[in-house]
Write an enzyme that holds these catalytic residues in place. Structure first.
Site, PDB file in Angstrom:
ATOM      1  N   GLN A  89       0.806  -1.218   0.000  1.00 54.56           N
ATOM      2  CA  GLN A  89       0.000   0.000   0.000  1.00 54.56           C
ATOM      3  C   GLN A  89       0.841   1.270   0.000  1.00 54.56           C
ATOM      4  O   GLN A  89       0.305   2.379   0.002  1.00 54.56           O
ATOM      5  CB  GLN A  89      -0.931  -0.008   1.217  1.00 54.56           C
ATOM      6  CG  GLN A  89      -1.920  -1.165   1.208  1.00 54.56           C
ATOM      7  CD  GLN A  89      -2.640  -1.342   2.540  1.00 54.56           C
ATOM      8  OE1 GLN A  89      -2.404  -0.602   3.499  1.00 54.56           O
ATOM      9  NE2 GLN A  89      -3.519  -2.331   2.605  1.00 54.56           N
ATOM     10  N   HIS A 153      -0.568  -0.181   5.501  1.00 54.82           N
ATOM     11  CA  HIS A 153      -0.902   0.899   6.438  1.00 54.82           C
ATOM     12  C   HIS A 153       0.179   1.985   6.547  1.00 54.82           C
ATOM     13  O   HIS A 153       0.755   2.211   7.611  1.00 54.82           O
ATOM     14  CB  HIS A 153      -1.235   0.321   7.820  1.00 54.82           C
ATOM     15  CG  HIS A 153      -2.343  -0.694   7.780  1.00 54.82           C
ATOM     16  ND1 HIS A 153      -2.696  -1.448   8.866  1.00 54.82           N
ATOM     17  CD2 HIS A 153      -3.171  -1.079   6.775  1.00 54.82           C
ATOM     18  CE1 HIS A 153      -3.706  -2.254   8.532  1.00 54.82           C
ATOM     19  NE2 HIS A 153      -3.994  -2.042   7.257  1.00 54.82           N
ATOM     20  N   GLU A 247     -14.013   4.161   9.922  1.00 56.98           N
ATOM     21  CA  GLU A 247     -14.518   5.241  10.770  1.00 56.98           C
ATOM     22  C   GLU A 247     -14.388   6.608  10.122  1.00 56.98           C
ATOM     23  O   GLU A 247     -13.454   6.859   9.362  1.00 56.98           O
ATOM     24  CB  GLU A 247     -13.738   5.285  12.094  1.00 56.98           C
ATOM     25  CG  GLU A 247     -13.894   4.061  12.966  1.00 56.98           C
ATOM     26  CD  GLU A 247     -13.089   4.143  14.253  1.00 56.98           C
ATOM     27  OE1 GLU A 247     -13.194   3.231  15.067  1.00 56.98           O
ATOM     28  OE2 GLU A 247     -12.353   5.145  14.433  1.00 56.98           O
ATOM     29  N   TYR A 257      -8.080   7.588  19.580  1.00 59.35           N
ATOM     30  CA  TYR A 257      -9.193   7.077  18.764  1.00 59.35           C
ATOM     31  C   TYR A 257      -9.340   5.561  18.841  1.00 59.35           C
ATOM     32  O   TYR A 257     -10.146   4.988  18.123  1.00 59.35           O
ATOM     33  CB  TYR A 257      -9.057   7.605  17.331  1.00 59.35           C
ATOM     34  CG  TYR A 257      -9.359   9.091  17.314  1.00 59.35           C
ATOM     35  CD1 TYR A 257     -10.640   9.570  17.089  1.00 59.35           C
ATOM     36  CD2 TYR A 257      -8.369  10.012  17.643  1.00 59.35           C
ATOM     37  CE1 TYR A 257     -10.928  10.927  17.158  1.00 59.35           C
ATOM     38  CE2 TYR A 257      -8.639  11.371  17.708  1.00 59.35           C
ATOM     39  CZ  TYR A 257      -9.922  11.818  17.464  1.00 59.35           C
ATOM     40  OH  TYR A 257     -10.212  13.161  17.553  1.00 59.35           O
ATOM     41  N   TYR A 268      -9.518 -10.291   9.841  1.00 66.31           N
ATOM     42  CA  TYR A 268      -9.817 -10.894   8.543  1.00 66.31           C
ATOM     43  C   TYR A 268     -10.013 -12.407   8.613  1.00 66.31           C
ATOM     44  O   TYR A 268     -10.622 -13.000   7.731  1.00 66.31           O
ATOM     45  CB  TYR A 268      -8.713 -10.549   7.535  1.00 66.31           C
ATOM     46  CG  TYR A 268      -8.623  -9.063   7.271  1.00 66.31           C
ATOM     47  CD1 TYR A 268      -9.657  -8.377   6.623  1.00 66.31           C
ATOM     48  CD2 TYR A 268      -7.524  -8.332   7.700  1.00 66.31           C
ATOM     49  CE1 TYR A 268      -9.589  -7.020   6.399  1.00 66.31           C
ATOM     50  CE2 TYR A 268      -7.446  -6.969   7.474  1.00 66.31           C
ATOM     51  CZ  TYR A 268      -8.477  -6.318   6.820  1.00 66.31           C
ATOM     52  OH  TYR A 268      -8.406  -4.963   6.608  1.00 66.31           O
TER      53      TYR A 268
END
Length: 372
Positions: A89, A153, A247, A257, A268
């Protein structure tokens, strides 16, 4: 004894193979299709970020490491772009202009970089200027560390607030039980800097022993949406949950958070990450998606081109391949509607200075939404 064994076995199975509880409190309305789509430029495989220059031309980051300058549908590759760590990613990610770009010419970029300690890469923020289709005066502002070869991430998005502070996001780099809740470590954080990369004196953890003083909020998983609310000036964020639990949050100073202490999703492999969705001292999301939509890109609609969308939020969906109109009443989510249904993996969305909405779609390029 046999009945106790059966009970314990059943308990373990039920906790290792959890069922995702869907959030259907706000049903998703179908696409009204009161617009058309026009291709601005094609041939950009993964258009991660967009920034409009004052002359109406467009800068587009492509994840593999190419920065395009788009002028009247023609794309030019900008030279002298730093080498990116293009893995999973990670790659070349967001791009924004300084609020006073017309005066100072600064462009801000996040990307995955191999610089620093450890093998692999991590999220880095730079600023630079564009001269003769080349990046010049490149300055390193922040580099998350240590590096890791994990492919997930990285975040990352950038936004400025009304006071000129820069916020950028970095995901927890797949190390969710270590990074997000530790303010002595990078990743799983929203950072707040001055425009030159220095740390504001009123950042929440300035002077705290071992803390990363650039951190503004923590407990994030993988934030790939940041936008300034045009009414309140607050910074809004969205982030990927695991399986369920994406979110929308309003970012507050020093706030936690929750990831992975609380979550509305499951892992997963269907195992439980946390049995708690809320906890004292942890900020609740403004909204959460379950099942996940895999949100990426976010902008508030402020112009008059789309009267029904004005004052609301647009969020791209990678998983379900549409643009979601998130309808607001103040800070409350009151409605959801599909736009550009089945367009493809929607990576980025922005409102241009002329008020039109542009979307970046993987495998297609940049498209303009034209209202009927």
């Amino acid at each position: 004894m046999r009945s106790l064994t059966i009970f314990l076995f059943s308990f373990i199975i039920s906790n290792c193979d959890a069922q995702l509880k869907t959030n259907d409190a706000i049903p998703l309305q179908e696409d009204a299709k009161n617009y058309s789509l026009e291709t601005v430029v094609d041939g950009i495989n993964n258009p991660w970020g967009m920034a409009f220059l004052p002359d109406g031309s467009l800068l587009v980051t492509e994840k593999s490491g190419i920065l395009y300058h788009i002028t009247k549908g023609l794309k030019t590759e900008v030279k002298n772009v730093p080498a990116v760590y293009n893995r999973g990613q990670g790659g070349l990610m967001d791009i924004v202009l300084h609020p006073d770009y017309a005066k100072n010419g600064w462009i801000y970029i996040t990307y995955a970089s191999t610089e620093g300690e450890g093998e692999g890469g991590n999220t880095k923020l730079i600023r630079a200027k564009l001269e003769n289709e080349s990046l010049t005066q490149i300055e390193s502002l922040y580099k998350c560390g240590p590096n890791t070869t994990r492919g997930q991430h990285f975040g990352s998005r950038i936004v400025f607030d009304n006071e000129g502070h820069l916020y950028f996001s970095a995901g927890e780099r797949g190390n969710h039980f270590v990074n997000p809740q530790d303010i002595a470590r990078d990743n799983g954080k929203i950072y707040r800097l001055n425009d030159d990369g220095s740390i504001p004196k009123d950042n929440p953890f300035v002077g705290q022993a071992n803390a990363k003083e650039a951190i503004y909020s923590y407990g994030h998983r993988n934030p790939q949406g940041l936008a300034k609310n045009p009414v309140t000036g607050a910074i809004w964020e969205h982030e990927h949950g695991p399986q369920g639990g994406d979110e929308i949050n309003i970012i507050k100073k020093a706030a936690n958070y929750g990831w992975p202490v609380v979550t509305y999703g499951i892992d997963y492999d269907n195992s439980i990450i946390s049995n708690e969705q809320q906890k004292a001292g942890i900020e609740n999301p403004v909204y959460y998606w379950a099942p996940s939509i895999a949100p990426c890109g976010m902008t508030f609609v402020t112009g008059n081109k789309y009267p029904d969308w004005k004052g609301h939020l647009l969020v791209g969906s990678l998983k379900f391949q549409y643009l979601e109109l998130v309808k607001l009443d103040g800070d409350k989510i009151i409605g959801r509607q599909k736009i550009a249904t089945n367009i493809g993996r929607l990576r980025s969305v922005t409102q241009a200075p002329d008020g039109y909405i542009y979307i970046g779609v993987e495998g297609k390029g940049i498209l303009k939404i034209i209202p009927n």
